[in-house]
Design an enzyme around this catalytic site. Sequence first.
Site, short mmCIF file in Angstrom:
data_model
loop_
_atom_site.label_atom_id
_atom_site.label_comp_id
_atom_site.label_asym_id
_atom_site.label_seq_id
_atom_site.Cartn_x
_atom_site.Cartn_y
_atom_site.Cartn_z
N CYS A 1 7.94 1.26 12.01
CA CYS A 1 7.07 0.27 11.39
C CYS A 1 7.68 -1.13 11.34
O CYS A 1 6.97 -2.13 11.31
CB CYS A 1 6.73 0.68 9.95
SG CYS A 1 6.17 2.36 9.73
N ARG B 1 -4.62 -5.84 5.15
CA ARG B 1 -3.66 -6.14 6.20
C ARG B 1 -4.28 -6.91 7.37
O ARG B 1 -3.57 -7.30 8.29
CB ARG B 1 -3.01 -4.85 6.71
CG ARG B 1 -2.29 -4.05 5.62
CD ARG B 1 -1.31 -3.05 6.21
NE ARG B 1 -0.27 -3.74 6.96
CZ ARG B 1 0.62 -3.11 7.73
NH1 ARG B 1 0.55 -1.79 7.85
NH2 ARG B 1 1.54 -3.79 8.38
N HIS C 1 -0.07 7.82 9.78
CA HIS C 1 -0.12 7.38 11.17
C HIS C 1 0.38 8.48 12.10
O HIS C 1 1.18 9.31 11.70
CB HIS C 1 0.76 6.14 11.39
CG HIS C 1 0.18 4.86 10.89
ND1 HIS C 1 0.90 3.97 10.12
CD2 HIS C 1 -1.04 4.30 11.06
CE1 HIS C 1 0.14 2.93 9.84
NE2 HIS C 1 -1.04 3.10 10.39
N LEU D 1 0.83 -1.21 0.00
CA LEU D 1 0.00 0.00 0.00
C LEU D 1 0.86 1.25 0.00
O LEU D 1 1.95 1.27 0.55
CB LEU D 1 -0.89 0.00 1.24
CG LEU D 1 -1.90 -1.14 1.37
CD1 LEU D 1 -2.56 -1.09 2.73
CD2 LEU D 1 -2.94 -1.05 0.26
N ARG E 1 -6.58 5.06 9.62
CA ARG E 1 -6.46 3.64 9.94
C ARG E 1 -6.93 3.31 11.36
O ARG E 1 -7.05 2.15 11.71
CB ARG E 1 -5.00 3.19 9.78
CG ARG E 1 -4.43 3.39 8.38
CD ARG E 1 -4.89 2.33 7.41
NE ARG E 1 -4.27 2.47 6.11
CZ ARG E 1 -3.09 1.96 5.78
NH1 ARG E 1 -2.37 1.30 6.67
NH2 ARG E 1 -2.61 2.11 4.56
N GLU F 1 4.85 -3.48 13.17
CA GLU F 1 4.37 -2.66 14.29
C GLU F 1 2.86 -2.48 14.28
O GLU F 1 2.23 -2.36 15.33
CB GLU F 1 5.05 -1.28 14.25
CG GLU F 1 4.63 -0.40 15.42
CD GLU F 1 5.24 0.99 15.35
OE1 GLU F 1 5.85 1.39 16.35
OE2 GLU F 1 5.10 1.66 14.32
N ASP F 2 2.27 -2.48 13.10
CA ASP F 2 0.83 -2.22 13.01
C ASP F 2 -0.02 -3.37 13.53
O ASP F 2 -1.21 -3.20 13.76
CB ASP F 2 0.44 -1.90 11.56
CG ASP F 2 0.96 -0.55 11.11
OD1 ASP F 2 0.93 0.39 11.92
OD2 ASP F 2 1.41 -0.44 9.96
#
Length: 260
Positions: free
Chosen positions: A255, A91, A168, A24, A137, A71-72
Site C-alpha cells: 500500500c 479517497r 483488497h 479508514l 472497492r 498504491e490505491d
Amino acid sequence: MTDPTFEFSRAITRRPSASITDGLRAEDTGTPDLDQMLKDHAHYVATLKKTGAEVIELPPLDDFPDAAFVEDTALCLPQGAVLMRPGAPSRMGEVAHMAPTLHALYDDVRQITGPGHIEGGDILVTGREILVGRSDRTDAAGVAELSGIVGDWGHSLREVFTPPGVLHFKTDCSLLDGDTILSTRRLDASGCFEGYRVLHVAEGEEAAANSIRFNQFVLLPAGFPRTAELLDKAGYDVVEINNSECAKLDGGMSCLSLRF
C-alpha cells in the site's frame, strides 16, 4: 536472488500526515501511533533506497487521512500509468494530488473515468498477466475500463475475486518473482493462481501475505517468523519492517508505494 521482473528504478511514497489516525478501517483495533508509523515509514523508504532505486517522497496530505497508501491511486506499467477511481468516497480526491507526479514521469497517463471504481490494492501484475480482484472497492465496471486501457498497451487482464471480508486482493497475496506468488490458503483455494508456483503463508500469519518484492529484497511485515523462515529457505532476501500501526488501518507493505 535477482529477477529482471523486479528491477525497479523508481518508487513513489507519501509521508503519513497527522490526520492518518482518522483513516479508514474495517475494524477498530486502536488508534495508530503516529510517531511509530513515521519511524516505520522511514525504514520502509530507506529499504527501497538501499536497492539503488530513486524514491520520490511526496509531502503529507492533511485533508486525506489515507493518502500515505499511494498504491490505491494508480497503476504504473512500463508503457504508461493509469490513475484509479477509488471505491472509498473519502479517497477520491487523492488521485488529483498524484496526477502531477505521474505526468512528470510518464508520457502516457490515462484515467479511470467511471462510473466504475477500482483501486491499486486489487491489482497484481505478474510476469504473464494482470490479475484484478473484484472487492468492496473494485467493481466490474472499473475492471472492464482498466482492461481496455491496458489492452491498448498489449497487456492481458484477468478478473478474479477477493475473498469475502478481505479488503483488497493483495491483502492476501504478493508476487515473489515472475511465476511465484505468496498467498493465503483461502485465496489460493479459489483457483485464481492455477499455473503459478504458490507459497502459502504460515497458518495464523495471513497478514504476511501483503509483502512486496522490490529488486533484491522482499519487504515483509515484521512479526511473522514462520513465513519469514519459509521465504529465507526459498532463497529470498527478506527485510522485516514493523507494520503494527498501518495494520490498524488495513494497510500493508504494498500500500505504501508505487513501484516502476
